[in-house]
Design a protein around this motif. Structure first.
Motif, mmCIF file in Angstrom:
data_model
loop_
_atom_site.group_PDB
_atom_site.id
_atom_site.type_symbol
_atom_site.label_atom_id
_atom_site.label_comp_id
_atom_site.label_asym_id
_atom_site.label_seq_id
_atom_site.Cartn_x
_atom_site.Cartn_y
_atom_site.Cartn_z
ATOM 1 N N LYS A 1 15.479 46.661 4.745
ATOM 2 C CA LYS A 1 16.797 46.447 4.447
ATOM 3 C C LYS A 1 17.046 46.793 2.809
ATOM 4 O O LYS A 1 18.025 46.722 2.411
ATOM 5 N N ASP A 2 15.927 47.115 1.946
ATOM 6 C CA ASP A 2 16.057 47.277 0.744
ATOM 7 C C ASP A 2 16.575 46.114 -0.235
ATOM 8 O O ASP A 2 17.295 46.197 -1.017
ATOM 9 N N VAL A 3 15.888 44.951 0.320
ATOM 10 C CA VAL A 3 16.130 43.715 -0.194
ATOM 11 C C VAL A 3 14.505 43.346 -0.809
ATOM 12 O O VAL A 3 13.513 43.144 -0.441
ATOM 13 N N CYS A 4 14.728 42.968 -2.447
ATOM 14 C CA CYS A 4 13.537 42.861 -3.345
ATOM 15 C C CYS A 4 13.302 41.224 -2.762
ATOM 16 O O CYS A 4 13.980 40.354 -3.219
ATOM 17 N N ILE A 5 11.796 40.830 -2.669
ATOM 18 C CA ILE A 5 11.431 39.455 -2.631
ATOM 19 C C ILE A 5 10.667 39.353 -3.856
ATOM 20 O O ILE A 5 9.645 39.936 -4.026
ATOM 21 N N SER A 6 11.001 38.358 -4.881
ATOM 22 C CA SER A 6 10.155 38.093 -5.904
ATOM 23 C C SER A 6 9.531 36.491 -5.645
ATOM 24 O O SER A 6 10.195 35.805 -5.164
ATOM 25 N N ALA B 1 17.815 34.102 3.898
ATOM 26 C CA ALA B 1 18.112 34.680 2.635
ATOM 27 C C ALA B 1 18.269 36.304 2.783
ATOM 28 O O ALA B 1 19.158 36.980 2.197
ATOM 29 N N VAL B 2 17.222 36.838 3.296
ATOM 30 C CA VAL B 2 17.163 38.179 3.740
ATOM 31 C C VAL B 2 18.214 38.666 4.690
ATOM 32 O O VAL B 2 19.044 39.886 4.277
#
Length: 585
Positions: free
Chosen positions: A436-441, A469-470
């Motif tokens: 989905k092109d979502v970055c998780i830190s 959240a995603v």
């Protein structure tokens, strides 16, 4: 989309969904009527040739229903003759596409008719407003005519009244003596009425001294005197003439009564109020109507009051209001529960049916497909597996909620490292976030603390929050996961840059079956139970969860606090090189 050929419908539906449309499917006319009533779609693609009820009859029945007649219908058929097109338009359709479908043509026609539908709705709203303005103008004109007629009648009546007044003046002298005698009689009658009234009647001058009181007033003060109330200091109660409220009542009560008397004198008109005064059996509430008395020059010289005891009525009203408020609260709660149940059942049916439709459609395709077409078979199996897993996840969610409601959740408690739980969940969710092109830190400032709990259920808490959240974060957005020890508890924070939560819905975000609005159901799958399960599981572990958001479009933060196990002496291990350091996933 209504089509009796599942493979054709599944392929077209998948292509439309890839271009941003939300597609609900039906395989016959009856099914289409039911789903249109339930979902109120923006547009219907309707096959003409179907077993049972054909597309023309289905369209006619859609247009006959008040709730679906406004939905645009585009026919799909392999028959391109003019007669069939005319029949479709006569049935209520707005357009025609010929099979096999050209997707680009379908997209253009769908967008065109949606825009026409929107413009038509706006025009209808303007027409309604115009009709209202015309009706209001006609009403005002009628009122003006009525007022004019009334004024003319009033002038005629006034003329008649003046003539009658002249006649009355001629009779006045002869009647004056009779009036004086009548006045004496009426004064005696008034005195008798006042003295025998169940209400208290009294008159006070401008300084607040009593000038007159009736028998009821005196009786109440005799009772007060016998019970040693504040008026016991008065030497004689045979007459209260000349006393003031400060002689009869406690200072605060007397000042309240005196203040209202001054208001009546200033207003120079009757006023009504509730007054609370002490009596032998306690405090009583009176409804008092007070009016100024004027001398011959029009100046007020006294205040006359009539006070009626409404103590019992007030008590009855307060009890009735309390019972009414209780009943209204119970009814509102029951109505809200019924609405939530209906909405949940509707969502549940849709969520269960959608993956089943894809599974059955691709199963039908694969049973009849050329087995040598490996790519097509592989794609079908992937769709079946993906939708089967989605169906399983829905069922497991329902079973979790059922077990929680029935108090049948058996936690297998053991010391659990929340850092390891979070790392495992992040690793499992990473492929979906990357797709989905979502970055998780990830930031783990606490790696040694342990929680006494069920590892599987703790993973479920983290997975539900992180997946949410995603899901609600658009492409290019960020999700931050952190773990930190705060005294005797460990705190998990999951924040995102997604859709956010409105201030009105934030207090209800953990309620079962609640969604922020209907658009959530339209664009995101799920039953609305994930956050409720998180809250229940967190509380079962002795913790709490709450949400924060600056508003819609400004992201959200979910915070889980869990109690840590007491620290025991252990052999010190060398500190990890990356403990406490943030990294991107």
């Amino acid at each position: 989309m209504v089509d009796d050929v599942p493979e054709s419908m599944a392929v077209t539906a998948a292509q439309l969904e890839e271009r941003g449309f939300r597609v609900a499917v039906a395989q016959d006319g009856e099914d289409a009527l039911e789903r249109a009533e339930l979902l109120s779609p923006d547009l219907i693609l309707l096959d003409v040739l179907m077993p049972g009820m054909d597309g023309f009859e289905t369209c006619r029945r859609l247009k006959a229903s008040e709730s679906t007649k406004g939905i645009p219908v585009i026919f799909m058929t392999a028959l391109g003759e003019t007669a069939h097109k005319v029949a479709g338009f006569e049935a209520g359709g707005v357009d025609y596409v010929v099979k096999p479908l050209e997707l680009d043509e379908v997209l253009v026609r769908v967008k065109t008719h949606l825009e026409l539908y929107t413009m038509r709705a706006e025009l209808e709203a303007q027409n309604v407003q115009l009709r209202r303005e015309i009706e209001e103008r006609e009403r005002l004109q009628a009122a003006l005519r009525c007022a004019h007629d009334k004024l003319e009648r009033r002038v005629a009546e006034r003329t008649t009244e003046l003539a009658a007044a002249n006649d009355l003046l001629k009779q006045e002298n002869s009647e004056r003596k009779r009036a004086e005698e009548t006045l004496r009689e009426s004064q005696g009658m008034l005195h008798a009425i006042i003295d025998n009234s169940a209400a208290m009647v009294y008159v006070k001058d401008l300084q607040g001294r009593y000038l007159l009181s009736n028998r009821r007033f005196r009786q109440l003060f005799h009772a007060t005197l016998e019970s040693n109330e504040p008026i016991a200091s008065i030497a004689s109660i045979d007459s209260i003439i000349g006393t003031t409220d400060h002689d009869l009542f406690p200072p605060e009560q007397a000042e309240i009564l005196r203040s209202f008397d001054r208001r009546v004198l200033e207003a120079q008109e009757p006023l009504e109020t509730e007054e609370v005064v002490p009596q032998g059996d306690g405090m009583h509430t009176y409804i008092s109507v007070k009016c100024p008395l004027f001398d011959a020059e029009g100046k007020p010289y006294a205040v006359c009051a009539i006070s009626t005891d409404i103590t019992e009525r007030k008590r009855a009203e307060e009890e009735r209001e309390r019972l009414l408020a209780s009943e209204q609260a119970a009814r509102s709660k029951a109505e809200a529960a019924d609405r939530m149940k209906d909405e949940f059942l509707c969502t549940l049916g849709h969520e269960l049916r959608t993956p089943l439709t894809s599974i059955l459609g691709w199963a039908h395709i694969l049973l009849r497909a050329d087995k040598s077409d490996v790519a097509r078979v592989q794609r079908g199996l992937e769709v079946i597996e993906r939708n089967g897993m989605a169906e399983l996840e829905l069922v497991e969610t329902l079973l979790d909620v059922s077990a929680i409601l029935c108090c049948q959740v058996d936690l297998k408690r053991q010391p659990v490292s929340m850092a390891e739980v979070i790392q495992a969940v992040v690793d499992s969710v990473t492929p979906a976030s990357e797709a989905k092109d979502v970055c998780i830190s990830l930031s783990l400032r606490s790696t040694t603390g342990r929680v006494l709990g069920d590892r599987g259920r703790l993973e479920q808490i983290v997975r539900n929050l992180l997946s949410n959240a995603v899901k609600f974060t658009p492409a290019g957005g960020r999700v931050a996961v952190s773990l930190e020890e705060m005294g005797a508890k460990t705190q998990l924070r999951i924040s995102d840059t997604g859709e956010g939560i409105s201030a009105d819905f934030l207090p209800h975000v953990f309620d079962k079956f609640r969604r922020a609005n209907s658009s959530t159901t339209r664009w995101h799958s799920g039953l609305g139970l994930g956050l409720s399960i998180v809250q229940d599981l967190a509380r079962m572990h002795g913790g709490e969860v709450h949400a924060e958001s600056a508003g819609e479009g400004r992201g959200a933060v979910f915070i889980v606090d869990l109690p840590l196990m007491p620290v025991v002496e252990e052999t010190a291990a060398p500190p990890s090189a990356d403990a406490g350091e943030a990294r991107s996933v």
